[in-house]
Design a protein around this motif. Sequence first.
Motif, mmCIF file in Angstrom:
data_model
loop_
_atom_site.group_PDB
_atom_site.id
_atom_site.type_symbol
_atom_site.label_atom_id
_atom_site.label_comp_id
_atom_site.label_asym_id
_atom_site.label_seq_id
_atom_site.Cartn_x
_atom_site.Cartn_y
_atom_site.Cartn_z
ATOM 1 N N PRO A 211 31.875 30.220 47.770
ATOM 2 C CA PRO A 211 31.735 31.631 48.143
ATOM 3 C C PRO A 211 30.266 32.005 48.291
ATOM 4 N N ILE A 212 30.004 33.091 48.985
ATOM 5 C CA ILE A 212 28.618 33.523 49.178
ATOM 6 C C ILE A 212 27.964 33.822 47.831
ATOM 7 N N GLU A 213 28.686 34.499 46.947
ATOM 8 C CA GLU A 213 28.120 34.929 45.670
ATOM 9 C C GLU A 213 28.399 33.892 44.590
ATOM 10 N N PRO A 214 27.353 33.384 43.914
ATOM 11 C CA PRO A 214 27.600 32.515 42.763
ATOM 12 C C PRO A 214 28.186 33.314 41.590
ATOM 13 N N HIS A 215 28.615 32.602 40.556
ATOM 14 C CA HIS A 215 29.128 33.252 39.358
ATOM 15 C C HIS A 215 27.984 33.974 38.640
ATOM 16 N N CYS A 216 28.284 35.150 38.127
ATOM 17 C CA CYS A 216 27.289 35.942 37.406
ATOM 18 C C CYS A 216 28.017 36.802 36.378
ATOM 19 N N ALA A 217 27.422 36.962 35.204
ATOM 20 C CA ALA A 217 28.013 37.823 34.172
ATOM 21 C C ALA A 217 26.903 38.504 33.389
ATOM 22 N N TRP A 230 30.386 42.757 32.514
ATOM 23 C CA TRP A 230 30.526 42.846 33.950
ATOM 24 C C TRP A 230 30.517 41.411 34.480
ATOM 25 N N SER A 231 31.514 41.057 35.232
ATOM 26 C CA SER A 231 31.600 39.662 35.655
ATOM 27 C C SER A 231 32.116 39.543 37.084
ATOM 28 N N ALA A 232 31.601 38.548 37.798
ATOM 29 C CA ALA A 232 32.101 38.199 39.131
ATOM 30 C C ALA A 232 33.365 37.372 38.956
ATOM 31 N N THR A 233 34.431 38.038 38.597
ATOM 32 C CA THR A 233 35.705 37.379 38.317
ATOM 33 C C THR A 233 36.787 37.954 39.203
ATOM 34 N N GLN A 234 37.855 37.194 39.413
ATOM 35 C CA GLN A 234 39.010 37.722 40.131
ATOM 36 C C GLN A 234 40.203 37.903 39.210
ATOM 37 N N VAL A 257 34.635 44.578 33.382
ATOM 38 C CA VAL A 257 34.521 45.265 34.663
ATOM 39 C C VAL A 257 34.170 44.238 35.732
ATOM 40 N N GLN A 258 34.876 44.284 36.855
ATOM 41 C CA GLN A 258 34.503 43.471 38.008
ATOM 42 C C GLN A 258 33.754 44.352 39.007
ATOM 43 N N PRO A 259 32.456 44.093 39.241
ATOM 44 C CA PRO A 259 31.750 44.817 40.303
ATOM 45 C C PRO A 259 32.231 44.317 41.666
#
Length: 809
Positions: A211-217, A230-234, A257-259
């Motif tokens: 994906p374009i965005e790497p994992h981040c928390a 806050w996490s880049a999670t689905q 929270v998922q941004p």
Amino acid sequence: MSARDLHGPGAPWGEREPGHRSNDAFSVIGRPLRKVDGLAKATGAALYADDLVLPGMLHAKTLRSPHAHARVLRVDASAALALRGVHAVITGADLPIKYGVIPWTPDENALAVDRVRFIGDPVAAVAAIDEDTANAALKLIRVEYEPLHAYMDPRESLVRTEPAIHPGKPGENGNISKHVRLDFGDVDAAAAAADLVLEGDYTFHGTTHAPIEPHCALASWSADGLLTLWSATQITHYVHRALARVLELDPARIRVVQPCLGGAFGGKSDPFSLEFCVAKLAQKTGRPVKMLWTREEVFYAHRGRHPMQLHYRTSASRDGRISGVDAKILIDGGSYSSFGLVTTYYAGQLLTGPYDFPSYRFDSTRVFTNKPPCGPKRGHGSVQPRFAFEVQLDEIAEQLALDPIEIRRRNFQGEQTRTVNGQRITSNGFLQCLELVERASGWKDRRGKLPFGRGLGVAGSMYISGTNYPVYPNDMPQAGVQLKVDRSGAITVFTGGNDIGQGSNSVVAYLVAEELGVPVEHVRVVAADTDLCPVDLGAYSSRVTFMVGNATIDACRKLRAQIVGALAEHWQCEAGRVRLIEGRAIDTGDPARSLPIAQAFHIAEARCDTLGSTGSYNTPKLGGDYRGGTIGASPAYSFTAHVVEVEVDVETGRLTVPHVWIAHDCGRALNPMLVAGQMEGSAYMGLAEALMEDHDVNRYGLHAGPSLLDYRMPTAVDMPELHALIVESLDPEGPYGAKEAGEGPLHPVLPALSNAIHDAVGVRLRHLPFTMPRVLRELRAAGIDRRARERAKPARLATPPHAARGGAR
């Protein structure tokens, strides 16, 4: 049932096929509307996880294993802790509790406790004033390892038991993740009585999501002991559950929270190490902590497509009717379980449509290896078997001198029926899909008649619209929605659903606007915040439009009943005469009597108290009455057919794909523009896997190329014209008849490409990926070279007919 070519002439979204069931009854649904977050993303106003900055925030980095398999004997972080700017270091001793998204297979630690199982396995984490200081601290941590034998071949994992990757009970092979064997009918008797029995071996390689965005928390620990992540999670809800387990916290003291999310495709559907690490580091330091993975780290975290070795034996009669299918599948799961229990079932359970199998057996084994862990990637678990079977089905058609589309028609399972393994099929537009790609590609006039080196291939598939089986057993709804009405006329929707770029928040807004008669721009969607929103299980298995959509309609209709009832009383008319539409409330019996929608809300609030409602959705009981019978059962299935056109350069092995025709039965297209985007994106991803992508490790377990420079993916220059053809078989279970469109359209493109190559040069490719060296080897092995092209006669029709209606993508 109907179909629509989104790239046809005339109106912006093409002309409807004859017999199309009109969307004219809707004011919002069926229109090509933009996404509700589209402008924010296009202008840069949208906030992603790495955009978030909190006062006093620290930055965290992870130390990773250089060994594919080793015992961790000692970790010394004293020198790192002494470095100026370092605030904390944590190791496996700080997070000893195992976790896993599937509750029966918790085999991961956020940081290695006693063993590492792949190169890149996380061992320690540092929080410092900035990333440079954190990286410098990692170099000061001393880890003592005892290397162990590393398994790189899944076949070795089957037979060698020591050292086990995951030691189990005495006498068990700790390298076996899951084994499933299920029999439906007498497959052997079908083979004995068949006119034709065809066997073959097929392989599917590993690929990753990129994906374009790497994992981040980012985690914050408040003075009163509340954790916010806050996490880049689905899967916001499952991360919440996993945090409570590993950190031993009351779930009521955790907020996730998922941004905005920059893509996922299944790659963010596990809880990940960084989420636990930033939470623990925030606890230890009392300061916010952020961790952003590099692209290399994302490759090591992986969770992508499982490599599979597949053997199929299919029995058929002279007229092309399938009588039995026998599958044996070996799955390389990598180092941890992830969704592997489900994958092992999906590899067999999701093959039983759109064709009718009187008998079926699959024997599926997932093993551990010392590679990055595999998990769910778009079309989870079923893309690999679909490739093998659809190629073998073409081989059967060839043996029986049948047209490949005709053999698929003859085996069509129908609708309102059950598959051999007990799955309930409701609506089924597969025949319309076949008809559309046949006509649009000029199949009858062109297949087998193009010049040597050019060919057409077809394949079909089905996929689930959500699973009726939640990841953890419970009787509660799978999706919930809450509505709040403002006196301004705006409506706020609270949904736990995860929008990962597919537009699920937009679908929620469209449904609310349709049901309650407000403009789409007056609907606010608050999503994926565990403090504010009802529980939703996440974005996986193509469940969101179907399940969140149904929950949204449920909430809207409860609220609408209040508003309509209040207006009927106010106007002293029957409730059936009151309609909410296009920003107004009207009395259909007296057109002169109407109100702005905000005023209608005022009347309803005065009579009913503060306006709001909740809605939910849960699946009916589905699936066969046997162990594993609910896995793969879905409230509705989508169906797809592709025709791929290919050009094969026999001198270099280069494959060029000029056109792909994609016909997909999505039920009602709630927004045809979004559906077309999903169809085209799926076909792109499938072609990328077939032609270029390969997530591989060398014999030592080191990733072949963990960067976007080395991991090859097609650019816009490499892509064909993609012709999206929507079929709408309105489903009785779906929201306004809708079904999934995000994963099903990926499946057929890979086998259709293989089948097209056979049509082009007479060579059958059964082993992915179709890279230039591999194609060239296959051509040379078959004795095909430049002279074969020169000897071939020119065909009478070399270009797609105008009726293909391709147009720009």
